[in-house]
Design a protein around this motif. Structure first.
Motif, PDB file in Angstrom:
ATOM      1  N   LEU A  65       0.827  -1.207   0.000  1.00 43.34           N
ATOM      2  CA  LEU A  65       0.000   0.000   0.000  1.00 43.34           C
ATOM      3  C   LEU A  65       0.858   1.251   0.000  1.00 43.34           C
ATOM      4  N   LEU A  66       1.896   1.252   0.827  1.00 44.37           N
ATOM      5  CA  LEU A  66       2.818   2.394   0.844  1.00 44.37           C
ATOM      6  C   LEU A  66       3.393   2.639  -0.545  1.00 44.37           C
TER       7      LEU A  66
ATOM      8  N   TYR B  42       4.985   6.036  -1.378  1.00 42.07           N
ATOM      9  CA  TYR B  42       5.758   6.201  -0.152  1.00 42.07           C
ATOM     10  C   TYR B  42       6.642   4.979   0.068  1.00 42.07           C
ATOM     11  N   GLY B  43       7.662   5.129   0.925  1.00 40.24           N
ATOM     12  CA  GLY B  43       8.562   4.029   1.227  1.00 40.24           C
ATOM     13  C   GLY B  43       8.733   3.852   2.717  1.00 40.24           C
ATOM     14  N   LEU B  44       9.600   2.923   3.090  1.00 42.56           N
ATOM     15  CA  LEU B  44       9.823   2.647   4.509  1.00 42.56           C
ATOM     16  C   LEU B  44      10.478   3.814   5.226  1.00 42.56           C
TER      17      LEU B  44
ATOM     18  N   VAL C 118       4.394  18.795   0.977  1.00 40.92           N
ATOM     19  CA  VAL C 118       3.945  17.402   1.014  1.00 40.92           C
ATOM     20  C   VAL C 118       4.956  16.520   0.306  1.00 40.92           C
ATOM     21  N   ALA C 119       5.466  16.998  -0.823  1.00 40.10           N
ATOM     22  CA  ALA C 119       6.430  16.206  -1.596  1.00 40.10           C
ATOM     23  C   ALA C 119       7.705  15.952  -0.813  1.00 40.10           C
ATOM     24  N   THR C 120       8.162  16.929  -0.035  1.00 38.74           N
ATOM     25  CA  THR C 120       9.396  16.761   0.717  1.00 38.74           C
ATOM     26  C   THR C 120       9.263  15.764   1.857  1.00 38.74           C
ATOM     27  N   ASN C 121       8.022  15.532   2.313  1.00 41.10           N
ATOM     28  CA  ASN C 121       7.810  14.594   3.414  1.00 41.10           C
ATOM     29  C   ASN C 121       7.747  13.158   2.957  1.00 41.10           C
ATOM     30  N   ARG C 122       7.746  12.933   1.620  1.00 44.37           N
ATOM     31  CA  ARG C 122       7.719  11.569   1.109  1.00 44.37           C
ATOM     32  C   ARG C 122       9.130  10.989   1.163  1.00 44.37           C
ATOM     33  N   GLY C 123       9.205   9.689   1.434  1.00 47.50           N
ATOM     34  CA  GLY C 123      10.497   9.000   1.471  1.00 47.50           C
ATOM     35  C   GLY C 123      10.470   7.784   0.592  1.00 47.50           C
TER      36      GLY C 123
END
Length: 435
Positions: free
Chosen positions: A128-129, A134-136, A428-433
């Motif tokens: 789902l991530l 999104y990643g771990l 929001v984009a910067t908070n994605r890993g």
């Protein structure tokens, strides 16, 4: 001697000093630092303590007994449906798939089954991530893990020891493969769940409207092929058709959060039960039409939201809906990360509390009110969720028609190019890993 005593102290100081960051932590780093240990220990507690202890209902024993009977060429479909204890309801294809659990003793088999479901849920959450970009390493990873394993649906799936965790993995794999246009493999994923229980059958509407025809080939071939293998190996396969299938279509007034189940329990007149189902059914039809007509080109939003609407409707409006089925709504809840999600409002999460919370509302001080709240919270939650989605989509449609932009879809006005908040989008984009 003194130097030898100081050496362990020195090593401890060096180790502890590594826990302190060299620079100020970002908010995301702090959240991950806090939530990861909470999530990991919650998972361990649910698996090794609550699930192993068991509680109230045992879904595993009838499954184990059926698998043992199948392996020993004895009748499988012998349940007495007059009792309220859990019954064995899987078709011969499902019996074939689960039969290996009876190779070892019941206790160790149950532990392995718990572990298999826990692993399946964790893998499904990871998929789902990835599906949502999104990643771990993202802050969302530990939050999702903690929220899932704190919920009633995951907790009781493990405690009661049923197969829903593996079904969730099949669902998420199906959606991920569907979005990637890996149609044959998507059919295999959902077909394996059909071989055990048809709970995900409403989701076939999604590849139907997306014209992904190959899905249906493998979705039908997998359970059919397993049935052809299992049928001659079962001594009473036809009993599933004669005895079990009619029971599956009956509405019962116990352990049933569907409208018909709660309506029967509280003695509502038949016309009122039917009226409630019809009104909510019309809302579902309108919601699905709006999603198809105006949102189907936004693949992730359309598939995630339609999945939630279809499954919630089947739980609420069908003959049987149990609270722990709500695990299958995780893809819908995950859409909250999308800017156009229908879940970005407080009534939606009031609904989620109703069917996800592990809280018990049974009260010694107010027994009647507490019992009503406890028995109705799931029905209330599913109903409110469908109402919220219907209201959000209808409001967007009316706003777009009023503003003369229906040709461009029904996106919320704040997401239109001339009104979009670019700094917020960048944040929001910067908070994605990535993991």
């Amino acid at each position: 001697m003194g130097g030898h005593h100081r050496l362990p102290v020195y090593r401890a100081v060096v180790f502890l000093s590594r826990l302190e960051p060299r620079t100020a932590r970002t908010t995301a780093e702090v959240v991950k630092c806090v939530v990861w240990p909470l999530a990991v220990l919650t998972v361990l507690h649910r698996v090794a303590v609550k699930a192993v202890n068991g509680f109230r209902t045992d879904d595993f024993t009838p499954v184990y007994n059926a698998a043992l009977a199948f392996l020993n060429r004895k009748p499988v479909y012998t349940a007495n449906f007059e009792w309220v204890d859990p019954h064995y309801l899987y078709p011969p294809s499902g019996t074939l798939l689960i039969s290996p659990i009876a190779v070892i003793d019941p206790e160790r088999s149950r532990w392995l089954f718990i572990l298999a479901n826990a692993i399946a849920i964790i893998v499904a959450l990871y998929l789902l991530l990835r599906m949502f970009g999104y990643g771990l390493n993202s802050v969302l990873a530990p939050i999702l893990l903690l929220a899932a394993f704190s919920s009633e649906t995951v907790t009781n799936t493990l405690v009661f020891t049923n197969i829903n965790g593996l079904v969730l993995l099949g669902e998420v794999a199906f959606l991920a493969l569907l979005l990637r246009r890996r149609d044959l493999w998507a059919g295999v994923a959902i077909g394996l769940t059909f071989a055990v229980k048809p709970i995900l059958a409403p989701l076939l509407l999604i590849p139907l409207v997306r014209r992904q025809w190959k899905v249906f080939a493998t979705a039908a071939a997998v359970p059919l092929g397993l049935t052809l293998v299992a049928w001659p190996l079962s001594v009473d396969a036809w009993a599933f058709v004669e005895r079990t299938t009619p029971y599956l279509f009956e509405a019962r007034d116990y352990f049933n959060s569907a409208i018909v189940g709660n309506g029967m329990y509280y003695g509502l007149p038949t016309w009122l039960i039917l009226a409630l189902r019809v009104v909510l059914g019309l809302m579902v039809v309108v919601s699905l039409w709006l999603l198809y007509r105006y949102c189907r080109h936004d693949d992730l939003f359309f598939v995630g939201t339609s999945t939630g609407v279809l499954l919630t409707a089947s739980f609420l409006l069908g003959s049987l809906g149990q609270m722990y089925y709500s695990m299958m709504l995780f893809p819908l809840l995950m859409t909250v990360v999308l800017p156009n999600s229908v879940m970005r409002n407080w009534p939606a999460w009031l609904a989620v509390y109703g069917f996800m919370s592990y809280d018990s509302w049974l009260s010694g001080r107010w027994p009647e009110a507490g019992r009503a709240a406890e028995y109705m919270k799931t029905t209330f939650g599913w109903s409110l969720l469908l109402i919220v989605i219907f209201a959000v989509l209808l409001d967007r449609y009316l706003a777009a028609r009023r503003e003369g932009r229906l040709g461009d879809g029904i996106e919320p006005s704040f997401l239109l190019p001339e009104r979009r908040n670019e700094p917020q989008a960048e944040l929001v984009a910067t908070n994605r890993g990535e993991g």
